[in-house]
Design a protein around this motif. Structure first.
Motif, PDB file in Angstrom:
ATOM      1  N   ALA A 124       0.819  -1.221   0.000  1.00 59.54           N
ATOM      2  CA  ALA A 124       0.000   0.000   0.000  1.00 59.54           C
ATOM      3  C   ALA A 124       0.853   1.272   0.000  1.00 59.54           C
ATOM      4  O   ALA A 124       0.383   2.341  -0.393  1.00 59.54           O
ATOM      5  CB  ALA A 124      -0.917   0.008   1.228  1.00 59.54           C
ATOM      6  N   LEU A 125       2.124   1.138   0.427  1.00 61.17           N
ATOM      7  CA  LEU A 125       2.996   2.319   0.531  1.00 61.17           C
ATOM      8  C   LEU A 125       3.651   2.650  -0.806  1.00 61.17           C
ATOM      9  O   LEU A 125       3.877   1.770  -1.639  1.00 61.17           O
ATOM     10  CB  LEU A 125       4.102   2.046   1.558  1.00 61.17           C
ATOM     11  N   ARG A 126       4.026   3.916  -0.966  1.00 61.88           N
ATOM     12  CA  ARG A 126       4.883   4.306  -2.100  1.00 61.88           C
ATOM     13  C   ARG A 126       6.326   3.936  -1.740  1.00 61.88           C
ATOM     14  O   ARG A 126       6.642   3.816  -0.540  1.00 61.88           O
ATOM     15  CB  ARG A 126       4.760   5.811  -2.362  1.00 61.88           C
ATOM     16  N   PRO A 127       7.210   3.784  -2.721  1.00 60.03           N
ATOM     17  CA  PRO A 127       8.624   3.616  -2.369  1.00 60.03           C
ATOM     18  C   PRO A 127       9.083   4.827  -1.536  1.00 60.03           C
ATOM     19  O   PRO A 127       8.739   5.975  -1.849  1.00 60.03           O
ATOM     20  CB  PRO A 127       9.325   3.589  -3.733  1.00 60.03           C
ATOM     21  N   GLY A 128       9.762   4.567  -0.450  1.00 56.87           N
ATOM     22  CA  GLY A 128      10.169   5.650   0.458  1.00 56.87           C
ATOM     23  C   GLY A 128       9.143   5.911   1.556  1.00 56.87           C
ATOM     24  O   GLY A 128       9.406   6.680   2.480  1.00 56.87           O
ATOM     25  N   GLY A 129       7.958   5.274   1.457  1.00 62.92           N
ATOM     26  CA  GLY A 129       6.930   5.431   2.502  1.00 62.92           C
ATOM     27  C   GLY A 129       7.278   4.584   3.727  1.00 62.92           C
ATOM     28  O   GLY A 129       8.153   3.720   3.676  1.00 62.92           O
ATOM     29  N   HIS A 130       6.591   4.862   4.832  1.00 67.39           N
ATOM     30  CA  HIS A 130       6.964   4.238   6.113  1.00 67.39           C
ATOM     31  C   HIS A 130       5.808   3.482   6.750  1.00 67.39           C
ATOM     32  O   HIS A 130       4.661   3.933   6.710  1.00 67.39           O
ATOM     33  CB  HIS A 130       7.410   5.313   7.112  1.00 67.39           C
ATOM     34  N   LEU A 131       6.152   2.368   7.377  1.00 68.43           N
ATOM     35  CA  LEU A 131       5.207   1.655   8.257  1.00 68.43           C
ATOM     36  C   LEU A 131       5.665   1.881   9.695  1.00 68.43           C
ATOM     37  O   LEU A 131       6.842   1.629  10.024  1.00 68.43           O
ATOM     38  CB  LEU A 131       5.227   0.151   7.944  1.00 68.43           C
ATOM     39  N   LEU A 132       4.764   2.384  10.548  1.00 75.07           N
ATOM     40  CA  LEU A 132       5.080   2.541  11.975  1.00 75.07           C
ATOM     41  C   LEU A 132       4.088   1.706  12.774  1.00 75.07           C
ATOM     42  O   LEU A 132       2.870   1.858  12.606  1.00 75.07           O
ATOM     43  CB  LEU A 132       5.012   4.009  12.402  1.00 75.07           C
ATOM     44  N   VAL A 133       4.635   0.794  13.602  1.00 73.34           N
ATOM     45  CA  VAL A 133       3.762  -0.044  14.432  1.00 73.34           C
ATOM     46  C   VAL A 133       4.141   0.116  15.901  1.00 73.34           C
ATOM     47  O   VAL A 133       5.298   0.392  16.226  1.00 73.34           O
ATOM     48  CB  VAL A 133       3.835  -1.549  14.027  1.00 73.34           C
ATOM     49  N   TRP A 134       3.130  -0.043  16.746  1.00 75.13           N
ATOM     50  CA  TRP A 134       3.386  -0.070  18.188  1.00 75.13           C
ATOM     51  C   TRP A 134       2.888  -1.413  18.729  1.00 75.13           C
ATOM     52  O   TRP A 134       1.770  -1.851  18.404  1.00 75.13           O
ATOM     53  CB  TRP A 134       2.683   1.095  18.894  1.00 75.13           C
ATOM     54  N   LEU A 135       3.773  -2.048  19.507  1.00 73.24           N
ATOM     55  CA  LEU A 135       3.513  -3.421  19.967  1.00 73.24           C
ATOM     56  C   LEU A 135       3.737  -3.550  21.466  1.00 73.24           C
ATOM     57  O   LEU A 135       4.641  -2.911  22.026  1.00 73.24           O
ATOM     58  CB  LEU A 135       4.522  -4.382  19.291  1.00 73.24           C
TER      59      LEU A 135
END
Ligand SMILES: C[S@@+](CC[C@H](N)C(=O)[O-])C[C@H]1O[C@@H](n2cnc3c(N)ncnc32)[C@H](O)[C@@H]1O
Length: 266
Positions: free
Chosen positions: A134-145
């Motif tokens: 779903a992200l563009r190249p250079g986009g970020h996934l941020l998760v909290w666990l």
């Protein structure tokens, strides 16, 4: 019913009781705390964003307040209708009643967030893969666990208790939450004077929550069928196995993990 669907049902029940996002629980102060030290709210301005597992919409509203161009909000449980109602700028939000692994492969999002969700999914790998697509190249996934490290005393008490509490009907669980609420208030007070476990979380976060939200947080620990407490190694691996690069991890308040990764350009 499998663990994933049972957990989604459990959240549908939870959000039918704890319906709003008032106070510190839904505040930009807490948002900044959740996304730090990797991001600040200014980074979200004009960005295309998705949130996986939106619950009653507090993170969606935080993203909107931070100036997101639009937000795709995923919530598979019966809380979906409540999520749609709680959203403050509905013209900027696409709500989808689907699971994380069904996130459409837009390929142009700047950020995907998943706050407090992946530890409730028995197999989170397809969700991380869907975020990647779903992200563009250079986009970020941020998760909290949820974290394992820093939680040993808590886990020694809560793990055996959960074997019972996740099977309780709501009225009994709510009664138990009420019983546990008052020792928690005392524990928070004691943290001012003693270096007790989870002090780093109790004082800057839990003490600032309203009584209702503290009850929600107890309920949230005891109700869902599936909850995994991640080691640092497993939390980092979740994103690096999902082809993310520059994976960085932060031990938030000494009891949980914030992890961010970037989708490579090639
Ligand atoms: C602890 S709540 C977090 C809600 C919200 N992110 C927040 O911080 O307020 C976890 C949410 O994840 C949702 N969830 C559970 N399994 C999911 C899945 N497979 N895909 C997407 N969301 C899921 C639940 O229905 C629940 O609303």
């Amino acid at each position: 019913m499998d663990d994933e669907n049972k957990t989604i049902n459990d959240f549908g029940r939870q959000w039918s009781i704890y319906r709003d996002n008032e106070g510190f629980y839904g505040s930009m102060k807490l948002f900044s705390d959740i996304i730090s030290p990797f991001l600040n709210a200014d980074k979200i301005m004009d960005c295309r964003v998705a949130e996986i597992g939106s619950g009653t919409g507090r993170i969606v509203n935080m993203l909107l307040e931070a100036g997101a161009k639009y937000v795709v909000a995923l919530e598979p449980s019966d809380a979906f209708e409540l999520l749609c109602r709680n959203i403050k700028q509905p013209e900027k939000v696409i709500c989808l009643k689907i699971t994380g692994e069904e996130l459409p492969a837009y390929g142009d999002l700047d950020y995907v967030f998943s706050i407090g969700v992946l530890h409730h999914i028995p197999d989170p790998k397809p969700v991380v893969e869907a975020a990647f697509d779903a992200l563009r190249p250079g986009g970020h996934l941020l998760v909290w666990l949820y974290g394992k490290e820093g939680n040993s005393l808590f886990l020694a008490l809560v793990r055996p208790l959960r074997a019972l509490t996740k099977r309780l009907p709501h009225f009994l669980l709510a009664f138990l939450v009420e019983i546990m609420y008052w020792p928690l208030v005392l524990y928070i007070k004691l943290c001012h004077w003693l270096p007790l476990p989870l002090r780093e979380y109790m004082l800057p976060v839990l003490e600032r929550m309203s009584p209702e939200k503290r009850r929600l947080i107890i309920y949230d620990q005891l109700s869902p069928e599936y909850a995994k407490y991640y080691t640092r190694f497993d939390a980092e691996k979740l994103l690096s196995d999902g082809k993310f690069e520059n994976v960085q991890i932060h031990h938030r308040h000494g009891y949980s993990w914030t992890v961010i990764g970037t989708k490579p350009f090639i």
